[in-house]
Design an enzyme around this catalytic site. Structure first.
Site, PDB file in Angstrom:
ATOM      1  N   SER A   1       0.898  -1.219   0.160  1.00 48.32           N
ATOM      2  CA  SER A   1       0.071  -0.039   0.090  1.00 48.32           C
ATOM      3  C   SER A   1       0.816   1.180   0.041  1.00 48.32           C
ATOM      4  O   SER A   1       0.335   2.209  -0.208  1.00 48.32           O
ATOM      5  CB  SER A   1      -1.058   0.014   1.179  1.00 48.32           C
ATOM      6  OG  SER A   1      -0.146  -0.207   2.240  1.00 48.32           O
TER       7      SER A   1
ATOM      8  N   HIS B   1      -2.363  -2.679  -6.330  1.00 46.41           N
ATOM      9  CA  HIS B   1      -2.686  -2.226  -5.080  1.00 46.41           C
ATOM     10  C   HIS B   1      -4.302  -2.430  -4.983  1.00 46.41           C
ATOM     11  O   HIS B   1      -4.972  -1.777  -5.773  1.00 46.41           O
ATOM     12  CB  HIS B   1      -2.417  -0.857  -4.789  1.00 46.41           C
ATOM     13  CG  HIS B   1      -2.602  -0.458  -3.311  1.00 46.41           C
ATOM     14  ND1 HIS B   1      -2.783   1.057  -3.127  1.00 46.41           N
ATOM     15  CD2 HIS B   1      -2.835  -0.993  -2.404  1.00 46.41           C
ATOM     16  CE1 HIS B   1      -3.182   0.890  -1.765  1.00 46.41           C
ATOM     17  NE2 HIS B   1      -3.224   0.106  -1.244  1.00 46.41           N
TER      18      HIS B   1
ATOM     19  N   GLU C   1      -5.027   0.043  -8.307  1.00 47.28           N
ATOM     20  CA  GLU C   1      -4.017   0.938  -8.326  1.00 47.28           C
ATOM     21  C   GLU C   1      -2.686   0.396  -9.026  1.00 47.28           C
ATOM     22  O   GLU C   1      -2.289  -0.564  -8.385  1.00 47.28           O
ATOM     23  CB  GLU C   1      -3.642   1.745  -7.289  1.00 47.28           C
ATOM     24  CG  GLU C   1      -3.192   3.018  -7.392  1.00 47.28           C
ATOM     25  CD  GLU C   1      -2.972   3.994  -5.921  1.00 47.28           C
ATOM     26  OE1 GLU C   1      -2.910   3.109  -4.895  1.00 47.28           O
ATOM     27  OE2 GLU C   1      -2.884   4.795  -5.850  1.00 47.28           O
TER      28      GLU C   1
ATOM     29  N   ASN D   1      -3.131   6.531  -0.950  1.00 48.37           N
ATOM     30  CA  ASN D   1      -2.843   6.664   0.493  1.00 48.37           C
ATOM     31  C   ASN D   1      -2.354   8.003   0.727  1.00 48.37           C
ATOM     32  O   ASN D   1      -2.273   8.498   1.920  1.00 48.37           O
ATOM     33  CB  ASN D   1      -1.902   5.513   0.956  1.00 48.37           C
ATOM     34  CG  ASN D   1      -2.761   4.300   1.482  1.00 48.37           C
ATOM     35  OD1 ASN D   1      -3.911   4.405   2.082  1.00 48.37           O
ATOM     36  ND2 ASN D   1      -2.337   3.174   0.884  1.00 48.37           N
TER      37      ASN D   1
HETATM   38  N1  3HC Z   1     -16.104  -9.280   1.367  1.00 49.86           N
HETATM   39  C1  3HC Z   1     -17.096  -9.385   0.692  1.00 49.86           C
HETATM   40  N2  3HC Z   1     -18.252  -8.523   0.645  1.00 49.86           N
HETATM   41  C2  3HC Z   1     -18.378  -7.790   1.777  1.00 49.86           C
HETATM   42  C3  3HC Z   1     -17.297  -7.526   2.639  1.00 49.86           C
HETATM   43  C4  3HC Z   1     -16.189  -8.476   2.571  1.00 49.86           C
HETATM   44  N3  3HC Z   1     -15.307  -8.467   3.348  1.00 49.86           N
HETATM   45  N4  3HC Z   1     -17.760  -6.686   3.731  1.00 49.86           N
HETATM   46  C5  3HC Z   1     -19.014  -6.061   3.047  1.00 49.86           C
HETATM   47  N5  3HC Z   1     -19.517  -7.013   1.966  1.00 49.86           N
HETATM   48  C6  3HC Z   1     -20.467  -6.459   1.008  1.00 49.86           C
HETATM   49  C7  3HC Z   1     -21.822  -7.196   1.797  1.00 49.86           C
HETATM   50  O1  3HC Z   1     -21.875  -8.367   1.790  1.00 49.86           O
HETATM   51  C8  3HC Z   1     -22.754  -6.336   1.332  1.00 49.86           C
HETATM   52  O2  3HC Z   1     -23.233  -6.726   0.041  1.00 49.86           O
HETATM   53  P1  3HC Z   1     -24.654  -7.475  -0.045  1.00 49.86           P
HETATM   54  O3  3HC Z   1     -25.542  -6.938   1.058  1.00 49.86           O
HETATM   55  O4  3HC Z   1     -25.081  -7.233  -1.325  1.00 49.86           O
HETATM   56  O5  3HC Z   1     -24.204  -9.118   0.151  1.00 49.86           O
HETATM   57  C9  3HC Z   1     -22.241  -4.901   0.951  1.00 49.86           C
HETATM   58  O6  3HC Z   1     -20.714  -5.134   0.881  1.00 49.86           O
HETATM   59  C10 3HC Z   1     -22.231  -3.666   2.004  1.00 49.86           C
HETATM   60  O7  3HC Z   1     -22.142  -4.345   3.337  1.00 49.86           O
HETATM   61  P2  3HC Z   1     -22.857  -4.270   4.583  1.00 49.86           P
HETATM   62  O8  3HC Z   1     -24.270  -3.957   4.203  1.00 49.86           O
HETATM   63  O9  3HC Z   1     -22.531  -5.046   5.761  1.00 49.86           O
HETATM   64  O10 3HC Z   1     -22.177  -2.858   5.126  1.00 49.86           O
HETATM   65  P3  3HC Z   1     -21.965  -1.237   4.399  1.00 49.86           P
HETATM   66  O11 3HC Z   1     -23.130  -1.087   3.574  1.00 49.86           O
HETATM   67  O12 3HC Z   1     -21.829  -0.530   5.460  1.00 49.86           O
HETATM   68  O13 3HC Z   1     -20.766  -1.602   3.481  1.00 49.86           O
HETATM   69  C11 3HC Z   1     -18.473  -1.389   3.316  1.00 49.86           C
HETATM   70  C12 3HC Z   1     -19.467  -2.092   4.246  1.00 49.86           C
HETATM   71  C13 3HC Z   1     -18.435  -1.800   1.836  1.00 49.86           C
HETATM   72  C14 3HC Z   1     -17.284  -1.893   3.965  1.00 49.86           C
HETATM   73  C15 3HC Z   1     -18.689   0.190   3.294  1.00 49.86           C
HETATM   74  O14 3HC Z   1     -18.553   0.744   4.281  1.00 49.86           O
HETATM   75  C16 3HC Z   1     -17.310   0.879   2.541  1.00 49.86           C
HETATM   76  O15 3HC Z   1     -17.343   1.016   1.399  1.00 49.86           O
HETATM   77  N6  3HC Z   1     -16.317   1.616   3.311  1.00 49.86           N
HETATM   78  C17 3HC Z   1     -15.286   1.967   2.878  1.00 49.86           C
HETATM   79  C18 3HC Z   1     -14.302   1.172   2.565  1.00 49.86           C
HETATM   80  C19 3HC Z   1     -12.902   1.687   1.945  1.00 49.86           C
HETATM   81  O16 3HC Z   1     -12.701   2.909   1.768  1.00 49.86           O
HETATM   82  N7  3HC Z   1     -12.034   0.718   1.672  1.00 49.86           N
HETATM   83  C20 3HC Z   1     -10.729   1.235   1.276  1.00 49.86           C
HETATM   84  C21 3HC Z   1      -9.646   1.007   2.443  1.00 49.86           C
HETATM   85  S1  3HC Z   1      -8.185   1.532   1.937  1.00 49.86           S
HETATM   86  C22 3HC Z   1      -7.341   0.240   1.394  1.00 49.86           C
HETATM   87  O17 3HC Z   1      -7.917  -0.989   1.347  1.00 49.86           O
HETATM   88  C23 3HC Z   1      -5.929   0.735   1.005  1.00 49.86           C
HETATM   89  C24 3HC Z   1      -5.052   0.310   2.013  1.00 49.86           C
HETATM   90  O18 3HC Z   1      -3.654   0.455   1.384  1.00 49.86           O
HETATM   91  C25 3HC Z   1      -5.128   1.131   3.255  1.00 49.86           C
END
Ligand code: 3HC
Length: 286
Positions: free
Chosen positions: A120, A142, A154, A192
């Site tokens: 990352s 990424h 990415e 990031n």
């Molecule tokens: N794997 C697969 N599917 C998942 C999951 C997982 N770990 N977590 C959630 N989902 C799916 C759920 O199954 C659900 O789909 P469905 O209802 O159709 O089956 C859908 O995502 C939505 O989930 P929830 O209803 O449980 O919860 P939310 O609507 O709050 O969504 C979230 C959860 C998708 C995590 C949302 O809050 C989100 O998009 N958050 C931001 C995530 C983000 O910014 N990620 C990037 C992080 S930075 C990174 O990774 C880079 C690194 O370098 C730091």
């Protein structure tokens, strides 16, 4: 180089497991390596749960879910990745550990394999240099958490990455249903570099008493349409990971403005790392 049919993944954790799941669903024969049996068991259980949910939600048939599961194999010996056309590394975010792994991979895998890293923030060129003569086959790929949900990959070239490797990596990301967006090899890349200062500023706002944590998050969710507020997102990523990425950016970009806020560091030293320890900014005891 022939087209990618088999995807190898190193690390069955949250990111590696997600990458493997998406590769399997997308029709690729997938081999996941992890040295810990426990990590493999946990990853398989999560795959089963998510595939069952996809069937229940009618996003795929039971037959398609079974076929995806069938395509994903788990191994505990690195040599078993020899048949993969690309190996995607998704292990701990530590430069010494990653460079050691890439030096090893360069000697044991064939000269046709692409060596991708899901780092990352760490320099792709540094990781590639450890791979010696294989440096031209090393690339940054990424992914974002949760991998099955987030559309972005990415794609980052190192100094030596050859154009054919970039082309095939982008094609793989697209075949996995992702959108591949290029970024240059600077610490933190684009994602990031933009995300972490926002998260860090949220900690400063909390530390300086501008608002309570839940209100900071609410403001960003309701006012900026973010799916999660920055503090909950930091818990989701892992507070230790956030601090580590900010340290890599402060060093790599030679700029103290990327250094982590004292409050996030304090939570880390108290063992409050976020979701993974059930406590970070917020509590996840339930
Ligand atoms: N794997 C697969 N599917 C998942 C999951 C997982 N770990 N977590 C959630 N989902 C799916 C759920 O199954 C659900 O789909 P469905 O209802 O159709 O089956 C859908 O995502 C939505 O989930 P929830 O209803 O449980 O919860 P939310 O609507 O709050 O969504 C979230 C959860 C998708 C995590 C949302 O809050 C989100 O998009 N958050 C931001 C995530 C983000 O910014 N990620 C990037 C992080 S930075 C990174 O990774 C880079 C690194 O370098 C730091």
């Amino acid at each position: 180089m022939h087209s990618i049919k088999t995807v190898g993944v190193i690390g069955a954790g949250q990111m590696g497991g997600g990458i493997a799941q998406v590769a399997g669903i997308s029709g690729f024969s997938t081999i996941v390596y992890d040295q810990y049996d426990q990590a493999i068991t946990k990853c398989q259980a999560l795959h089963d749960k998510l595939l069952a949910r996809a069937v229940q939600k009618e996003r795929m048939t039971q037959q398609e879910a079974d076929a995806a599961k069938e395509r994903i194999g788990f191994v505990s010996n690195l040599d078993d990745l020899a048949s993969a056309d690309i190996v995607i590394e998704a292990i701990v975010e530590n430069e010494a550990v990653k460079t050691e792994l890439f030096a090893k991979l360069a000697t044991m895998l064939t000269d046709q394999q692409i060596l991708a890293t899901n780092t990352s923030s760490i320099s792709i060129t540094t990781i590639a240099t450890a791979a010696g003569a294989a440096a031209d086959r090393v690339i940054g790929m990424h992914f974002f958490n949760p991998v099955p949900v987030m559309k972005l990959v990415e794609v980052i070239n190192g100094l030596a990455t050859c154009p054919e490797v970039t082309k095939r990596t982008i094609a793989l990301a697209e075949a996995m249903g992702k959108v591949a967006v290029p970024a240059n090899d600077r610490a933190g890349f684009v994602s990031n570099r933009v995300l972490m200062p926002m998260i860090n500023e949220a900690f400063y706002a909390w530390m300086e008493g501008v608002a309570e944590p839940e209100h900071i998050d609410q403001i960003m969710m309701l006012g900026m349409a973010h799916p999660m507020g920055p503090l909950r997102l930091a818990d989701f990523i892992g507070l230790d990971t956030c601090v580590h990425i900010m340290d890599v950016m402060a060093e790599g970009l030679n700029n103290e403005r990327y250094r982590a806020c004292p409050l996030i560091k304090q939570l880390v030293s108290a063992g409050r790392l976020g979701n993974k320890t059930r406590r970070g900014v917020f509590s996840y005891e339930k």
